[in-house]
Design a protein around this motif. Structure first.
Motif, PDB file in Angstrom:
ATOM      1  N   GLY A  17      64.941  15.034  97.265  1.00 44.95           N
ATOM      2  CA  GLY A  17      66.311  15.271  97.678  1.00 44.95           C
ATOM      3  C   GLY A  17      67.285  15.412  96.539  1.00 44.95           C
ATOM      4  N   ALA A  18      67.153  14.576  95.489  1.00 43.97           N
ATOM      5  CA  ALA A  18      68.120  14.616  94.390  1.00 43.97           C
ATOM      6  C   ALA A  18      67.539  13.923  93.163  1.00 43.97           C
ATOM      7  CB  ALA A  18      69.428  13.943  94.788  1.00 43.97           C
ATOM      8  N   ALA A  19      68.090  14.278  92.007  1.00 40.73           N
ATOM      9  CA  ALA A  19      67.692  13.672  90.730  1.00 40.73           C
ATOM     10  C   ALA A  19      68.849  12.848  90.183  1.00 40.73           C
ATOM     11  CB  ALA A  19      67.299  14.748  89.716  1.00 40.73           C
ATOM     12  N   ASP A  20      68.551  11.630  89.780  1.00 39.73           N
ATOM     13  CA  ASP A  20      69.580  10.788  89.165  1.00 39.73           C
ATOM     14  C   ASP A  20      69.844  11.185  87.724  1.00 39.73           C
ATOM     15  OD1 ASP A  20      69.963   8.716  91.352  1.00 39.73           O
ATOM     16  OD2 ASP A  20      67.799   8.561  91.019  1.00 39.73           O
ATOM     17  N   VAL A  21      68.775  11.585  87.019  1.00 39.14           N
ATOM     18  CA  VAL A  21      68.875  11.952  85.605  1.00 39.14           C
ATOM     19  C   VAL A  21      68.114  13.250  85.377  1.00 39.14           C
ATOM     20  CG1 VAL A  21      68.204  11.333  83.239  1.00 39.14           C
ATOM     21  CG2 VAL A  21      69.159   9.590  84.768  1.00 39.14           C
ATOM     22  N   VAL A  22      68.729  14.173  84.630  1.00 37.22           N
ATOM     23  CA  VAL A  22      68.061  15.399  84.185  1.00 37.22           C
ATOM     24  C   VAL A  22      68.035  15.400  82.662  1.00 37.22           C
ATOM     25  CG1 VAL A  22      68.103  17.923  84.136  1.00 37.22           C
ATOM     26  CG2 VAL A  22      68.813  16.692  86.217  1.00 37.22           C
ATOM     27  N   VAL A  23      66.856  15.537  82.079  1.00 36.17           N
ATOM     28  CA  VAL A  23      66.702  15.712  80.630  1.00 36.17           C
ATOM     29  C   VAL A  23      66.483  17.195  80.388  1.00 36.17           C
ATOM     30  CG1 VAL A  23      65.362  15.129  78.587  1.00 36.17           C
ATOM     31  CG2 VAL A  23      65.742  13.399  80.357  1.00 36.17           C
ATOM     32  N   ASP A  24      67.391  17.814  79.628  1.00 39.27           N
ATOM     33  CA  ASP A  24      67.433  19.278  79.546  1.00 39.27           C
ATOM     34  C   ASP A  24      67.427  19.786  78.111  1.00 39.27           C
ATOM     35  OD1 ASP A  24      67.932  22.012  79.847  1.00 39.27           O
ATOM     36  OD2 ASP A  24      70.095  21.684  79.933  1.00 39.27           O
ATOM     37  N   PRO A  25      66.258  20.162  77.584  1.00 35.98           N
ATOM     38  CA  PRO A  25      66.212  20.847  76.296  1.00 35.98           C
ATOM     39  C   PRO A  25      66.199  22.366  76.438  1.00 35.98           C
ATOM     40  CG  PRO A  25      64.031  20.055  76.869  1.00 35.98           C
ATOM     41  CD  PRO A  25      64.921  19.767  78.043  1.00 35.98           C
ATOM     42  N   VAL A  26      66.505  22.879  77.631  1.00 37.98           N
ATOM     43  CA  VAL A  26      66.319  24.301  77.950  1.00 37.98           C
ATOM     44  C   VAL A  26      67.648  25.024  78.157  1.00 37.98           C
ATOM     45  CG1 VAL A  26      65.263  25.919  79.559  1.00 37.98           C
ATOM     46  CG2 VAL A  26      64.081  23.781  78.994  1.00 37.98           C
ATOM     47  N   PHE A  27      68.523  24.487  79.008  1.00 42.98           N
ATOM     48  CA  PHE A  27      69.784  25.076  79.434  1.00 42.98           C
ATOM     49  C   PHE A  27      69.534  26.367  80.226  1.00 42.98           C
ATOM     50  CE2 PHE A  27      74.520  25.474  78.521  1.00 42.98           C
ATOM     51  CZ  PHE A  27      74.822  24.276  79.145  1.00 42.98           C
ATOM     52  N   GLY A  28      70.506  27.259  80.306  1.00 47.17           N
ATOM     53  CA  GLY A  28      70.331  28.491  81.055  1.00 47.17           C
ATOM     54  C   GLY A  28      70.170  28.241  82.549  1.00 47.17           C
ATOM     55  N   GLU A  29      69.412  29.113  83.219  1.00 48.45           N
ATOM     56  CA  GLU A  29      69.261  29.043  84.668  1.00 48.45           C
ATOM     57  C   GLU A  29      68.581  27.763  85.112  1.00 48.45           C
ATOM     58  OE1 GLU A  29      67.388  32.529  86.192  1.00 48.45           O
ATOM     59  OE2 GLU A  29      69.184  33.778  85.945  1.00 48.45           O
ATOM     60  N   ALA A  30      67.692  27.213  84.285  1.00 48.85           N
ATOM     61  CA  ALA A  30      67.037  25.955  84.641  1.00 48.85           C
ATOM     62  C   ALA A  30      68.063  24.837  84.785  1.00 48.85           C
ATOM     63  CB  ALA A  30      65.994  25.586  83.585  1.00 48.85           C
ATOM     64  N   ALA A  31      69.020  24.766  83.855  1.00 53.98           N
ATOM     65  CA  ALA A  31      70.066  23.754  83.933  1.00 53.98           C
ATOM     66  C   ALA A  31      70.987  24.014  85.122  1.00 53.98           C
ATOM     67  CB  ALA A  31      70.866  23.722  82.637  1.00 53.98           C
ATOM     68  N   THR A  32      71.283  25.281  85.392  1.00 51.20           N
ATOM     69  CA  THR A  32      72.110  25.611  86.547  1.00 51.20           C
ATOM     70  C   THR A  32      71.454  25.109  87.826  1.00 51.20           C
ATOM     71  OG1 THR A  32      73.040  27.568  85.466  1.00 51.20           O
ATOM     72  CG2 THR A  32      73.138  27.500  87.866  1.00 51.20           C
ATOM     73  N   ALA A  33      70.170  25.389  87.989  1.00 52.14           N
ATOM     74  CA  ALA A  33      69.449  24.935  89.181  1.00 52.14           C
ATOM     75  C   ALA A  33      69.404  23.415  89.244  1.00 52.14           C
ATOM     76  CB  ALA A  33      68.042  25.515  89.189  1.00 52.14           C
ATOM     77  N   ALA A  34      69.144  22.772  88.112  1.00 49.50           N
ATOM     78  CA  ALA A  34      69.057  21.311  88.099  1.00 49.50           C
ATOM     79  C   ALA A  34      70.391  20.667  88.451  1.00 49.50           C
ATOM     80  CB  ALA A  34      68.589  20.834  86.730  1.00 49.50           C
ATOM     81  N   SER A  35      71.489  21.276  88.024  1.00 52.60           N
ATOM     82  CA  SER A  35      72.812  20.703  88.315  1.00 52.60           C
ATOM     83  C   SER A  35      73.090  20.669  89.812  1.00 52.60           C
ATOM     84  CB  SER A  35      73.907  21.496  87.593  1.00 52.60           C
ATOM     85  OG  SER A  35      74.120  22.770  88.199  1.00 52.60           O
ATOM     86  N   ARG A  36      72.438  21.532  90.548  1.00 53.37           N
ATOM     87  CA  ARG A  36      72.666  21.601  91.992  1.00 53.37           C
ATOM     88  C   ARG A  36      71.915  20.520  92.756  1.00 53.37           C
ATOM     89  NH1 ARG A  36      72.539  28.200  93.202  1.00 53.37           N
ATOM     90  NH2 ARG A  36      74.089  28.750  91.604  1.00 53.37           N
ATOM     91  N   VAL A  37      70.993  19.822  92.082  1.00 55.23           N
ATOM     92  CA  VAL A  37      70.240  18.761  92.771  1.00 55.23           C
ATOM     93  C   VAL A  37      70.574  17.383  92.202  1.00 55.23           C
ATOM     94  CG1 VAL A  37      68.381  20.347  93.358  1.00 55.23           C
ATOM     95  CG2 VAL A  37      68.197  18.980  91.291  1.00 55.23           C
ATOM     96  N   LEU A  38      71.661  17.274  91.438  1.00 56.22           N
ATOM     97  CA  LEU A  38      72.074  15.973  90.929  1.00 56.22           C
ATOM     98  C   LEU A  38      72.515  15.066  92.082  1.00 56.22           C
ATOM     99  CD1 LEU A  38      74.141  16.932  87.756  1.00 56.22           C
ATOM    100  CD2 LEU A  38      72.027  15.588  87.780  1.00 56.22           C
ATOM    101  N   ALA A  39      72.105  13.807  91.990  1.00 56.62           N
ATOM    102  CA  ALA A  39      72.521  12.811  92.974  1.00 56.62           C
ATOM    103  C   ALA A  39      73.966  12.393  92.711  1.00 56.62           C
ATOM    104  CB  ALA A  39      71.601  11.596  92.890  1.00 56.62           C
ATOM    105  N   PRO A  40      74.622  11.738  93.647  1.00 54.53           N
ATOM    106  CA  PRO A  40      75.930  11.160  93.353  1.00 54.53           C
ATOM    107  C   PRO A  40      75.846  10.246  92.122  1.00 54.53           C
ATOM    108  CG  PRO A  40      75.509  11.084  95.711  1.00 54.53           C
ATOM    109  CD  PRO A  40      74.237  11.546  95.068  1.00 54.53           C
TER     110      PRO A  40
END
Length: 317
Positions: free
Chosen positions: A205-228
């Motif tokens: 359902g959601a991620a509390d923490v995203v570790v992102d050495p990539v950025f770009g579309e991967a980060a965009t997609a990950a930002s949409r599943v961040l938990a409160p």
């Protein structure tokens, strides 16, 4: 390195010498990392390096001459090769500032320590210092087949994450992430909305923490599943230098988008992070898959790193 933007060559170079606040180290293992290539490109934000110089921003070795440590002490060390005038670790011997040396405990072989190095420090500090990871939280690691990603997966597990999800591009990267301990591996591909859907499902359902050495579309997609209250920590741009975030998504979840660089750490923070990581590595909880080559095959290791292959570590011929 004789000309920025071109591969380095194997050759003779003047011996380094100890001096005030500097020691000499006999190098036993040194990785070739993306930062080495960036510094040597001549087009980075560090500027054009003074040539000729020996590249290599980190390594492992044994103290030869020092005013602060006994000869024979096994150490990890960092250099500013390519970022400032001076030589680095891809050599038989290296002169290193005293402040950039960390004595090593037993339990992890020199090539394995070299493969971990600053990548492991970045992964560990992104989780503990910037993301403030709490036990039981869900962690999503982008680019999880790379060195930072492999450590982030293992470190998240060691720090008590409840679920660890990996995002990878290739079959080989996905296999490395799975071996590192990811609960589920998601593959890149498709549009951002579809990728966000797959990531959300894998994260429960959601991620509390995203570790992102990539950025770009991967980060965009990950930002949409961040938990409160979720935290996305960016520590690289191997995929792209820009990403698109929804203001509504970030505000509605009171989410954090955080930057990270090892350059912001004090020497004490870096040493503490490396020591903590090596403790978990000695217990078999984390590591970085790597290939060991003799020093005289350095140009091959350089090319393999440029091609995005497994971490390359050079040892004395």
């Amino acid at each position: 390195m004789r000309e920025p933007g071109r591969p380095p060559v194997v050759g003779e170079h003047p011996d380094p010498a100890a001096g005030p606040d500097r020691m000499t180290v006999r190098v036993t293992a040194a990785p070739v990392v993306p930062l080495d290539l960036l510094c040597a490109s001549g087009t980075s934000y560090f500027g054009r390096p003074a040539v000729p110089y020996v590249p290599g921003v980190q390594g492992v070795g044994v103290v030869e001459e020092s005013g602060v440590l006994p000869a024979g002490t096994r150490v990890w060390f960092a250099t500013s090769a390519g970022m400032a005038p001076g030589d680095g670790s891809l050599a038989e011997r290296c002169a290193v500032p005293d402040a950039d040396v960390v004595p090593l405990p037993d339990g992890v072989a020199d090539p394995a320590v070299a493969a971990l190095g600053l990548s492991a420090v970045a992964a560990w500090m992104s989780l503990t210092w910037r993301a403030r990871l709490q036990s039981g939280e869900t962690v999503l690691v982008l680019g999880a087949g790379g060195a930072v990603g492999q450590v982030a997966v293992g470190a998240a597990r060691a720090l008590g994450a409840g679920r660890v999800v990996a995002l990878c591009r290739s079959d080989a990267a996905a296999e490395r992430a799975a071996r590192a301990g990811a609960d589920e591996v998601v593959r890149t591909g498709g549009d951002v909305a579809a990728l966000a859907g797959r990531l959300g499902a894998a994260c429960g359902g959601a991620a509390d923490v995203v570790v992102d050495p990539v950025f770009g579309e991967a980060a965009t997609a990950a930002s949409r599943v961040l938990a409160p209250g979720g935290r996305l920590v960016n520590l690289g741009g191997s995929g792209a230098d820009t990403a698109e975030f929804s203001s509504a998504a970030l505000r509605s979840r009171s989410a954090d988008v955080l930057g990270y660089t090892n350059n912001a750490l004090t020497a004490e923070q870096r040493a503490g992070a490396l020591t903590a990581v090596l403790g978990h590595a000695a217990a078999g909880a984390l590591g970085v898959e790597h290939e060991v080559r003799p020093l005289d095959r350095g140009p091959e290791a350089w090319a393999a790193t440029a091609a995005g292959g497994v971490r390359q570590v050079l040892v004395p011929a």
